[in-house]
Design an enzyme around this catalytic site. Structure first.
Site, mmCIF file in Angstrom:
data_model
loop_
_atom_site.group_PDB
_atom_site.id
_atom_site.type_symbol
_atom_site.label_atom_id
_atom_site.label_comp_id
_atom_site.label_asym_id
_atom_site.label_seq_id
_atom_site.Cartn_x
_atom_site.Cartn_y
_atom_site.Cartn_z
ATOM 1 N N GLN A 16 9.202 -0.038 -18.247
ATOM 2 C CA GLN A 16 9.105 0.166 -16.799
ATOM 3 C C GLN A 16 9.992 -0.829 -16.074
ATOM 4 O O GLN A 16 10.068 -1.990 -16.468
ATOM 5 C CB GLN A 16 7.664 -0.079 -16.341
ATOM 6 C CG GLN A 16 6.688 0.964 -16.815
ATOM 7 C CD GLN A 16 5.315 0.698 -16.227
ATOM 8 O OE1 GLN A 16 4.751 -0.375 -16.422
ATOM 9 N NE2 GLN A 16 4.788 1.647 -15.494
ATOM 10 N N HIS A 22 5.530 -6.530 -9.251
ATOM 11 C CA HIS A 22 4.284 -6.701 -8.511
ATOM 12 C C HIS A 22 4.540 -7.669 -7.391
ATOM 13 O O HIS A 22 5.044 -8.772 -7.613
ATOM 14 C CB HIS A 22 3.176 -7.179 -9.447
ATOM 15 C CG HIS A 22 2.801 -6.137 -10.451
ATOM 16 N ND1 HIS A 22 3.356 -6.092 -11.703
ATOM 17 C CD2 HIS A 22 1.980 -5.059 -10.356
ATOM 18 C CE1 HIS A 22 2.876 -5.038 -12.349
ATOM 19 N NE2 HIS A 22 2.044 -4.394 -11.558
ATOM 20 N N HIS A 58 2.242 -2.520 -6.463
ATOM 21 C CA HIS A 58 2.845 -2.201 -7.761
ATOM 22 C C HIS A 58 3.965 -1.221 -7.464
ATOM 23 O O HIS A 58 3.758 -0.273 -6.712
ATOM 24 C CB HIS A 58 1.886 -1.456 -8.696
ATOM 25 C CG HIS A 58 0.533 -2.067 -8.872
ATOM 26 N ND1 HIS A 58 0.098 -2.526 -10.085
ATOM 27 C CD2 HIS A 58 -0.489 -2.256 -8.017
ATOM 28 C CE1 HIS A 58 -1.141 -2.973 -9.959
ATOM 29 N NE2 HIS A 58 -1.525 -2.818 -8.715
ATOM 30 N N CYS A 101 0.665 -5.230 -15.224
ATOM 31 C CA CYS A 101 0.020 -5.890 -14.072
ATOM 32 C C CYS A 101 -0.787 -7.148 -14.415
ATOM 33 O O CYS A 101 -0.612 -8.179 -13.748
ATOM 34 C CB CYS A 101 -0.858 -4.934 -13.283
ATOM 35 S SG CYS A 101 -0.568 -3.194 -13.510
ATOM 36 N N ASP A 114 9.426 -2.606 -13.570
ATOM 37 C CA ASP A 114 8.191 -2.892 -12.863
ATOM 38 C C ASP A 114 8.341 -4.085 -11.922
ATOM 39 O O ASP A 114 9.194 -4.941 -12.139
ATOM 40 C CB ASP A 114 7.126 -3.228 -13.922
ATOM 41 C CG ASP A 114 5.729 -2.872 -13.466
ATOM 42 O OD1 ASP A 114 5.577 -2.395 -12.333
ATOM 43 O OD2 ASP A 114 4.790 -3.085 -14.262
ATOM 44 N N ARG A 131 1.906 3.617 -24.541
ATOM 45 C CA ARG A 131 0.867 4.545 -24.104
ATOM 46 C C ARG A 131 0.780 5.697 -25.081
ATOM 47 O O ARG A 131 1.791 6.245 -25.492
ATOM 48 C CB ARG A 131 1.203 5.082 -22.712
ATOM 49 C CG ARG A 131 1.214 3.962 -21.692
ATOM 50 C CD ARG A 131 1.704 4.440 -20.359
ATOM 51 N NE ARG A 131 1.734 3.318 -19.431
ATOM 52 C CZ ARG A 131 2.125 3.425 -18.171
ATOM 53 N NH1 ARG A 131 2.496 4.597 -17.699
ATOM 54 N NH2 ARG A 131 2.118 2.371 -17.397
ATOM 55 N N LYS A 140 -0.836 5.786 -3.243
ATOM 56 C CA LYS A 140 0.536 5.527 -3.686
ATOM 57 C C LYS A 140 1.519 6.508 -3.073
ATOM 58 O O LYS A 140 1.134 7.582 -2.611
ATOM 59 C CB LYS A 140 0.628 5.593 -5.207
ATOM 60 C CG LYS A 140 0.221 6.944 -5.773
ATOM 61 C CD LYS A 140 0.465 7.006 -7.277
ATOM 62 C CE LYS A 140 0.058 8.371 -7.813
ATOM 63 N NZ LYS A 140 0.566 8.676 -9.128
HETATM 64 ZN ZN LIG Z 1 1.069 -2.638 -11.929
#
Ligand SMILES: [Zn+2]
Ligand SMILES: [Zn+2]
Length: 597
Positions: A324, A328, A458, A277, A326, A306, A412
């Site tokens: 990910q 945004h 996200h 992010c 991912d 992680r 979420k």
């Molecule tokens: Zn994020």
């Protein structure tokens, strides 16, 4: 809880079976020290400190002894005790772990035991009436387990078992377990040469072999194309960055236990990125943004790191380095509901592609009481939640509401899909965030010239590439749809003199976009067919004298169907539409066509 508690009968049966297991273990090892023995979603376990390691034969002996105690049908008798009395009892009976449990109970906690025949356990219940009520049971396995999960304490032996109302239910469950074992992605990844995890590299870090990388690349290409079609831009960001970024975002505070250790470089502190992010926020902030630019959708297949305890790692499903899928989305307040709705549409479209038709949706919100875990003002949380609700209603998706499970910066939506044998996997997450734009102080210029805060969404659809490929491997039991199969066609020459003919056919197939290989090994044809079947290759094209003379190939499917001879063009006509449409199940020929080989 008291003995009259009316909770689920299966749960009580399994809890009772755990006590009966402990009874049998004490028969076998009178000096056994007992840990805890709870029921679980799938059965029960009990932890034991024993003078030697249990063998599979021991489990059989223990089962026989458990049947004897089931036959005896001892009633489960509940009793309350004061602390001193309970401590004295378990000390006298050589049970230090039980003593430790009692010592750690809060002062006002009721201390109770359940007695069933010769066995007394520190326990809150609930149980069935007597040991005769534990149903059909089976001991499944033994594994090491640290006392209270503490790696500094000694390892106990955890015996797993399960129990059901009837023998038929138990048998069905054992069949499901066997089916799950057959689909285990760790085994299939080795057999199909997809990926590996190697202690020389590090726990939880995945090495993608050529075939696994091929599957991943196809998924990534599909993902990118579908995102571009829906107005996303692709970005890239580094694997490390200055720690301050995640201090600003709040991850170092709310996600501290998940971070890799920091690195010092020229008086600055860096970490491996736990989240993408802040980088995407910096790309947004790299120039002045106008309301007309929004929404901006930045997508990235971003690898994050992680820390997960080694005990919780599991193949490619739970790892320390994960990529990910991912994105945004930066948008105005009047846009985020549409954006969430669009992400839901994308998720359900993508599920269809893999034949995932059954999924469950959760809306995770703050807990109503203590909001210390959650950042930001109440009215923004409410606004975010309303938007998510509206998006779910618009798509008529049924959902359950879960309190206290929101991300620290906003509510979420999580989606779990059911695989081919009904197991549920958490894949998609879509989160609305008013918080990070505030923390990073990013703005856009509104129509009236004022500076306004964008909203961030996200979202990840697959979740992570490592996990998603593992889930697909188990879902398809390694037999990937044709469009995803790392090798789609194996050409098998009947004799050495047919190798050239096969090579020419393979070139034709490759020119049409297929991934085809000629098996020119000095092996018998049947061996080559069997090997291709074990590799779950969708098509085997066999060529001998007659095929070569006719310009044909003999087609066999991995399903076992033998379709006989056809021209390479006929084969392509059947197969190409199945690849183009990303058919999740079909092989391009009607099921059962040809004769079973
Ligand atoms: Zn994020
Ligand atoms: Zn108990």
């Amino acid at each position: 809880m008291n003995p009259d508690d009316d909770s689920d009968r299966l749960y009580r049966m399994r809890h009772s079976a755990a006590h009966v297991l402990a009874t049998a273990v004490l028969d076998m090892f009178p000096d056994a020290r007992l840990g805890i023995g709870p029921p679980t979603d799938e059965g029960f376990y009990y932890d034991f400190d024993l003078p030697r390691a249990l063998t599979p034969d021991d489990l059989t002996t223990l089962e026989a002894q458990m049947r004897t105690h089931r036959q005896a049908d001892y009633p489960f008798e509940y009793a309350q005790h004061d602390r001193a009395e309970a401590l004295a009892y378990f000390r006298e009976h050589g049970q230090p772990y039980k003593v430790e449990l009692i010592q750690d109970l809060p002062a006002d906690e009721t201390i109770s035991t359940y007695t069933s025949g010769p066995f007394v356990d520190l326990c809150r219940g609930p149980h069935v009436e007597g040991t005769g009520g534990i149903g059909a049971f089976k001991l499944l396995s033994v594994a090491g387990a640290y006392w209270r999960g503490d790696e500094r304490r000694g390892q106990l032996q955890r015996v797993y078992g399960t129990a059901f109302e009837t023998e038929a239910d138990l048998a069905a469950h054992l069949t499901r377990l066997e089916e799950a074992r057959r689909r285990d992605h760790r085994t299939l990844a080795r057999e199909l040469d997809l990926f590996s995890i190697n202690p020389a590299v590090g726990a939880g870090l995945v090495l993608w072999h050529p075939k696994g990388a091929q599957v991943r690349e196809l998924l990534e290409t599909f993902w990118r194309e579908e995102h571009r079609r829906r107005g996303y831009d692709m970005v890239y960001s580094p694997h490390v960055g200055r720690k301050e970024l995640w201090e600003t975002s709040g991850h170092t505070q709310w996600f501290a236990e998940g971070l890799f250790p920091e690195m010092q470089l020229e008086h600055q502190t860096f970490i491996n990125k736990p989240m993408n992010c802040p980088f995407h926020v910096q790309i947004f902030a790299s120039q002045t943004r106008s309301y007309r630019d929004l929404p901006l959708r930045f997508g990235e297949l971003g690898t994050v790191y992680r820390f997960e305890r080694s005990g919780t790692l599991h193949g490619a499903l739970r790892v320390r380095g994960l990529t990910q899928d991912d994105a945004h989305i930066f948008c105005r307040r009047d846009q985020f509901t549409d954006e969430v709705s669009g992400a839901l549409d994308l998720a359900t479209f993508i599920y269809q592609t893999f034949g995932f038709t059954d999924y469950t949706v959760e809306l995770s919100v703050r807990d109503a009481s203590g909001s210390a875990k959650f950042a930001g003002s109440d009215d923004l949380w409410e606004l975010a939640e309303e938007g998510l609700l509206e998006a779910l209603n618009r798509r008529q998706l049924a959902f359950t509401r879960v309190e206290g499970e929101a991300a620290f910066y906003g509510p979420k939506i999580d989606i779990q899909v059911a695989d081919a044998i009904g197991r549920r996997w958490q894949l998609t997450t879509i989160q609305v965030d008013f918080n990070l734009p505030e923390r990073f102080d990013i703005t856009y210029e509104a129509a009236d010239g004022t500076r306004q805060r964008p909203v961030m969404v996200h979202r990840a659809i697959f979740g992570a590439m490592e996990r998603f490929v593992a889930v697909l491997t188990e879902h398809f039991a390694g037999a990937f749809p044709v469009w995803l199969a790392p090798v789609q066609v194996v050409l098998i020459p009947i004799a050495d003199r047919h190798v050239d003919y096969c090579q020419t056919a393979a070139e034709r197939l490759a020119a049409a976009g297929l991934r085809a290989q000629v098996d020119a090994r000095a092996e018998r044809m049947n061996r080559k067919i069997r090997d291709a079947q074990l590799q779950k290759t969708p098509y085997m094209l066999i060529a001998g004298d007659r095929d070569a003379a006719a310009g044909a190939v003999s087609v066999r499917l991995r399903s076992g169907d033998d379709l006989g001879a056809m021209s390479v063009d006929e084969f392509l006509d059947a197969v190409l539409p199945c690849i183009e449409s990303r058919d999740p199940a079909g092989l391009g020929f009607p099921a059962g066509s040809g004769s079973a080989a």
